[in-house]
Write a protein that holds these residues in place. Sequence first.
Motif, short mmCIF file in Angstrom:
data_model
loop_
_atom_site.label_atom_id
_atom_site.label_comp_id
_atom_site.label_asym_id
_atom_site.label_seq_id
_atom_site.Cartn_x
_atom_site.Cartn_y
_atom_site.Cartn_z
N GLN A 172 -6.00 -6.82 1.69
CA GLN A 172 -6.24 -7.52 0.37
C GLN A 172 -7.00 -6.93 -0.69
N ARG A 197 -6.56 -3.78 -1.53
CA ARG A 197 -5.87 -3.00 -2.35
C ARG A 197 -4.49 -3.52 -2.94
N THR A 198 -4.37 -4.86 -2.58
CA THR A 198 -3.28 -5.56 -3.25
C THR A 198 -3.54 -6.38 -4.43
N HIS A 199 -4.70 -6.32 -4.78
CA HIS A 199 -5.13 -7.52 -5.85
C HIS A 199 -5.70 -6.79 -7.00
N GLY A 200 -5.30 -5.80 -7.44
CA GLY A 200 -5.73 -5.00 -8.70
C GLY A 200 -6.58 -3.94 -8.60
N ALA A 226 -8.87 -2.27 -5.66
CA ALA A 226 -8.52 -1.15 -4.95
C ALA A 226 -9.23 0.18 -5.10
#
Lengths: 225, 225
Positions: free
Chosen positions: B117, B119-122, B126
């Motif tokens: 989660q 890493r994937t949302h901005g 991250a």
Amino acid sequence: MSAVKGARTKRMPRAVREQQMMDAAVRTFGQLGYRAASMDEIAELAGVSKPLVYLYLNSKEELFTACIRREAQRLTEAVQAAIQPGLTADRQMWAGLEAFFRHTQENPDGWSVLHRQARTHGEPFAAEVARMREEIAAFVTVLIGAAARQGVPPAPGATGSNRSAELADRDVEGLAQALVGAAESLAGWANEAGGISAKEAAGLLMNFAWTGLGGLMHGERWSPR
Amino acid sequence: MSAVKGARTKRMPRAVREQQMMDAAVRTFGQLGYRAASMDEIAELAGVSKPLVYLYLNSKEELFTACIRREAQRLTEAVQAAIQPGLTADRQMWAGLEAFFRHTQENPDGWSVLHRQARTHGEPFAAEVARMREEIAAFVTVLIGAAARQGVPPAPGATGSNRSAELADRDVEGLAQALVGAAESLAGWANEAGGISAKEAAGLLMNFAWTGLGGLMHGERWSPR
């Protein structure tokens, strides 16, 4: 003048122009990041008008997706092309790793798109990279499985049971996941640290992983005791 | 009745209630994903009102950031606590890996928050995970460097130069990156595949990595010839 330019534009096949746009897009996304990159900059770098970029590639999202797919395919092909079936398991691994590190080093923007940008900007993009990763892991699983089944001859002076290995399928899959994770981590680090050649990075990973994998294939096992 | 309930609410210290909210948030973010998770669900699972969640943790973004930080700290502490200074290098690595896989397996939602989660949302999320990753890599670099300097005694029958290793600092750093990448990749795979114990995962990675690292420390080198 503009008629001549128009004629030239017409003569360039759509596929060629699309690749030029994607070259410009990969460079812009890779260097500025997905959010910061603008379609204006991409069009300017590609030497075309912004409407033409939209006409060919619809939206920033679709352009980015097309870039991820192209870069993923190129990376996968570079690795697969380097691995010749006739080689021994360690030479195959060396060839594959060298091709991987050479490709990511020669295409730092493409690697940044795959390794950083695509993963960071939402599920649909991350899923594209996850697909590539699965494909590479499946390929590596087959290679490790084949090497284990071939039964690499015992190393001189190898300790352990010295039987050719009997690795469970699940173990082979796990080892492939470990190798892929190690390679992508090392490539990210090498590109950021700089001054590390593809050969050095591949050599480092061979030294890290091969004796381990190689030992496994000779039936060696590490044990806490 | 509501006065009694109010009194109970008052008696629970803020820090405790905050942790309960974060427990609920980690579970919701980990299982549904950052986008799909709603503050309503988190409040309901925590057994508090939505305004109270906002009062304590301001916004979904800040709540998510707090969750990432807490889970990162817990994971880092679990790994560091397992590694005792007196152990040999391979025992230290085994202890660290076992703690890592045990923690990620016992806290699958926390691991999903960190590994998927965040890493994937901005970028801001991250960056939080990147910070944790750097801390762990730095810690592993110190461990590998210390082991290499100690000069592990040559293994019986070891080939190669058999000197205690002289690894360049940069190589040690690269090896740490490879190990961290292999471990996170394997943990992601193990949690998704299921049915793999922390001991099995740690054993697989020891077998993959240790003989390689161990060989390096005995002065062994893999070479294409």
